[in-house]
Structure formats: structure tokens, C-alpha cells
Scaffold this motif. Structure first.
Motif, PDB file in Angstrom:
ATOM      1  N   GLY A  12       0.833  -1.194   0.000  1.00  0.00           N
ATOM      2  CA  GLY A  12       0.000   0.000   0.000  1.00  0.00           C
ATOM      3  C   GLY A  12       0.870   1.247   0.000  1.00  0.00           C
ATOM      4  O   GLY A  12       2.042   1.208  -0.372  1.00  0.00           O
ATOM      5  N   ALA A  13       0.303   2.364   0.444  1.00  0.00           N
ATOM      6  CA  ALA A  13       1.037   3.628   0.441  1.00  0.00           C
ATOM      7  C   ALA A  13       2.312   3.540   1.269  1.00  0.00           C
ATOM      8  O   ALA A  13       3.386   3.985   0.845  1.00  0.00           O
ATOM      9  N   ALA A  19       9.527   1.123  -0.188  1.00  0.00           N
ATOM     10  CA  ALA A  19      10.245   0.524  -1.308  1.00  0.00           C
ATOM     11  C   ALA A  19      11.027   1.575  -2.095  1.00  0.00           C
ATOM     12  O   ALA A  19      12.152   1.314  -2.556  1.00  0.00           O
ATOM     13  N   THR A  20      10.454   2.750  -2.261  1.00  0.00           N
ATOM     14  CA  THR A  20      11.148   3.831  -2.967  1.00  0.00           C
ATOM     15  C   THR A  20      12.405   4.247  -2.218  1.00  0.00           C
ATOM     16  O   THR A  20      13.482   4.409  -2.809  1.00  0.00           O
ATOM     17  N   LEU A  61      -3.247   7.566  -7.975  1.00  0.00           N
ATOM     18  CA  LEU A  61      -2.156   7.809  -7.035  1.00  0.00           C
ATOM     19  C   LEU A  61      -1.400   6.515  -6.742  1.00  0.00           C
ATOM     20  O   LEU A  61      -0.158   6.510  -6.678  1.00  0.00           O
ATOM     21  N   ALA A  62      -2.129   5.415  -6.582  1.00  0.00           N
ATOM     22  CA  ALA A  62      -1.493   4.119  -6.334  1.00  0.00           C
ATOM     23  C   ALA A  62      -0.591   3.736  -7.499  1.00  0.00           C
ATOM     24  O   ALA A  62       0.510   3.204  -7.303  1.00  0.00           O
ATOM     25  N   ARG A  66       3.465   3.001  -7.363  1.00  0.00           N
ATOM     26  CA  ARG A  66       4.095   1.758  -7.800  1.00  0.00           C
ATOM     27  C   ARG A  66       5.125   2.015  -8.895  1.00  0.00           C
ATOM     28  O   ARG A  66       6.216   1.433  -8.877  1.00  0.00           O
ATOM     29  N   GLN A  67       4.791   2.870  -9.846  1.00  0.00           N
ATOM     30  CA  GLN A  67       5.746   3.156 -10.916  1.00  0.00           C
ATOM     31  C   GLN A  67       7.054   3.707 -10.356  1.00  0.00           C
ATOM     32  O   GLN A  67       8.143   3.355 -10.829  1.00  0.00           O
ATOM     33  N   GLN A  68       6.941   4.558  -9.362  1.00  0.00           N
ATOM     34  CA  GLN A  68       8.136   5.131  -8.760  1.00  0.00           C
ATOM     35  C   GLN A  68       8.968   4.046  -8.068  1.00  0.00           C
ATOM     36  O   GLN A  68      10.190   3.996  -8.202  1.00  0.00           O
ATOM     37  N   ALA A  69       8.289   3.158  -7.327  1.00  0.00           N
ATOM     38  CA  ALA A  69       9.003   2.083  -6.625  1.00  0.00           C
ATOM     39  C   ALA A  69       9.616   1.091  -7.603  1.00  0.00           C
ATOM     40  O   ALA A  69      10.692   0.530  -7.347  1.00  0.00           O
TER      41      ALA A  69
END
Length: 311
Positions: A12-13, A19-20, A61-62, A66-69
Motif C-alpha cells: 500500500g502507500a 520501497a522507494t 495515485l497508487a 508503484r511506478q516510482q518504486a
């Protein structure tokens, strides 16, 4: 058994934020998610209070999170249900429902919460047949129906507003005196001006009944100390959240409701085991606080690993 520097349980958030930060620290990281990445924010129709976005949806937003992580090659993503965590010789062994095992030097728990089940008669029997906990999942099934909704917090008010676009009428069952809500002023004002919404005050849900599907409910009026039977095509229950912490056993301390206790570094009573997001015992559960928790947990997990001379 696959070995990692860090394992994050929950995508989740909080988990994706962690992860980022883990990616920026070049930690060899595994993120395990049970259902869909983004967690409960996927069910949020409109977000207007996350910095940098005047207005967005939970799914959008989710996806950004995820794309960033995923932008970090050191991050690996898998689907799975964690059943146990064990600390052996200063390392953590994580087991999943599919009999997979993973090993890590540090772990971040970001499993969040689930809708609270009340346990009233008929609730379990009619779940999926007139009892629901998610308007975006089930609103279509109640088109032009007369339904009830339990709760008066921010989530309940937002869900009632969304459901009003589909149903004929909504009666909100609220435990407080007439005019008292638990949600923020903006959502309260919006719902009070919605012509499809009515209220049953000073009441608690005591029973759900029907044949093949829900046909009615029973509520108990606390002031009058009387039960009332109401005809209903279904009921949405938004009675708060329960933490997904059952699998942690003795590794953490929890409060009376099962929320995990941490210090200001997000570390639990077990060295190397951190918790972030809604699963924590804290006063405000919002996306912005979840991402903050995830960042803090990840930074201190990296420092924990480095202090042991393993980086």
C-alpha cells in the motif's frame, strides 16, 4: 530460500513509500503484496488532500506510487499471503501461504487494515448477498434500490455520497444524537444536502435477515432501549478498521485493538522489525502519514543493516 537485505510486507502507500526509499539506498528488497498494489487507496474515489495533487483518484495515485518504486532495479515484487515471521540467528524467515520461504536482514510490516466485521447475526451469512464493505466494488448491484449504511465517519460519508449516484435512497444508521457525525465538516455538509440520504439516530445494527438475499435489518435505539425492524435491500458497513496483525504473534507489542506499537523510528520491540502505515498504533491514518511512516521505516531499516556491518 531467497535472501534479501529487506523484505516489505504490504504494497500500500506505506509499503511502496518504503520501497522507494529502499531503492534509493540500493537495498536488495522484496515487496510482498496479498491483493493489489496500492492497497485500500485503490477504493478511494477522490483524493484532495495529498500534497502535490489538487485532485486525483486512489487508483491513479497508487499507480504513481508503484511506478516510482518499480523504477529501482533492486526492488522485486511478488504476490503472496504471509503466514508467519520468525527471527533465527539475527535474520528473519518469512513463510507464505503457498509454502514459499524468504530470508531477510530486516523487515517492514505495512499490511494495513481491513474493514471491521461486527459479528451481528446475519452479517457473515449475507456478505456478498446484500451486505457489503466497499461501494466501488458493489454499487452497481444496488442500482435503484433502497439501502442502509452504517457509520458516520469520513469513509462512511464519502461512500454514501458515491452510492447515492446509483441507489434510490440511503438511510444512514448513526449511533450519535441527531445532527452529530464523526466526519470532517466538508463531507458532513455535502451529505446533509443530499436529497437521497436520511438518518436513523442513536441506533446500532443488531441483526440482518432475509432469504436468498437481504430483505431487512433490525436496529436497537439506545435512547429508547427498543428494537426496530426496517425493510432494506442491503446494507453497507463502515464501522472502522481492524489491523492485519494476526500473523505477527509475539514479535511485536500491540494495543487493545491489535495495532502495532513502535518507537519514532518505526521499530517494534524486535530489533530489525519495523512497522509502517495504518497497522501502527497512531492518532491519524491518512495516505500522507502512511508514506511518511514508510520513508522513516526504510531509512532506519537501512541503518540497522549497516550498523551490523552487512553493507
Amino acid at each position: 530460500m531467497n535472501n534479501y537485505d529487506l523484505i516489505i510486507i504490504g504494497g500500500g502507500a506505506a509499503g511502496l513509500s518504503a520501497a522507494t526509499y529502499a531503492g534509493r539506498s540500493m537495498l536488495n528488497t522484496l515487496i510482498i503484496e496479498k491483493f493489489s498494489y496500492g492497497g485500500r487507496i485503490n477504493d478511494t474515489l477522490k483524493i484532495v488532500n495529498y500534497p502535490g495533487f489538487i485532485e486525483t483518484t486512489g487508483r491513479e495515485l497508487a499507480s504513481e506510487f508503484r511506478q516510482q518504486a518499480e523504477n529501482f532495479s533492486t526492488n522485486e515484487f511478488v504476490h503472496g499471503t504471509v503466514t508467519s515471521i520468525e527471527k533465527v540467528d539475527d535474520e528473519f524467515i518469512i513463510k507464505t501461504k503457498r509454502r514459499r520461504e524468504y530470508k531477510a536482514k530486516a523487515v517492514i510490516i505495512a499490511t494495513g487494515t481491513s474493514s471491521r466485521v461486527l459479528g451481528v447475526p446475519g452479517e457473515n451469512e449475507f456478505t456478498g448477498r446484500g451486505v457489503s464493505y466497499c461501494s466501488t466494488c458493489d454499487a452497481d448491484y444496488f442500482k435503484d434500490k433502497d439501502i442502509h449504511l452504517l457509520g458516520s465517519g469520513d469513509v462512511a460519508l464519502e461512500e454514501a455520497d458515491y452510492l447515492s449516484k446509483f441507489v434510490n435512497s440511503i438511510n444512514m444508521i448513526i449511533m450519535h444524537d441527531e445532527g452529530e457525525f464523526d466526519g470532517n465538516a466538508l463531507e458532513v455538509e455535502k451529505i446533509k444536502n443530499n436529497p437521497k440520504v436520511s438518518y436513523t439516530w442513536n441506533s446500532k445494527l443488531s441483526k440482518i435477515f432475509g432469504d436468498d438475499k437481504v430483505s431487512g435489518i433490525e436496529v436497537h435505539n439506545e435512547k429508547l432501549d427498543k428494537n426496530f425492524t426496517l425493510t432494506s435491500d442491503g446494507i453497507f458497513i463502515f464501522a472502522g478498521m481492524s489491523p492485519n496483525s494476526d500473523f505477527l504473534e509475539d514479535l511485536v507489542d500491540v494495543d487493545e485493538f491489535g495495532f502495532v506499537e513502535t518507537d519514532d523510528k518505526m521499530e517494534t520491540k524486535t530489533a530489525g522489525l519495523f512497522a509502517a502505515g495504518d497497522i501502527r498504533d497512531k492518532s491519524l491514518r491518512q495516505i500522507v502519514t502512511a508514506t511518511s511512516d514508510g520513508a522513516i521505516a526504510s531509512v532506519y531499516a537501512e541503518r540497522y543493516i549497516r550498523a551490523r556491518g552487512e553493507r
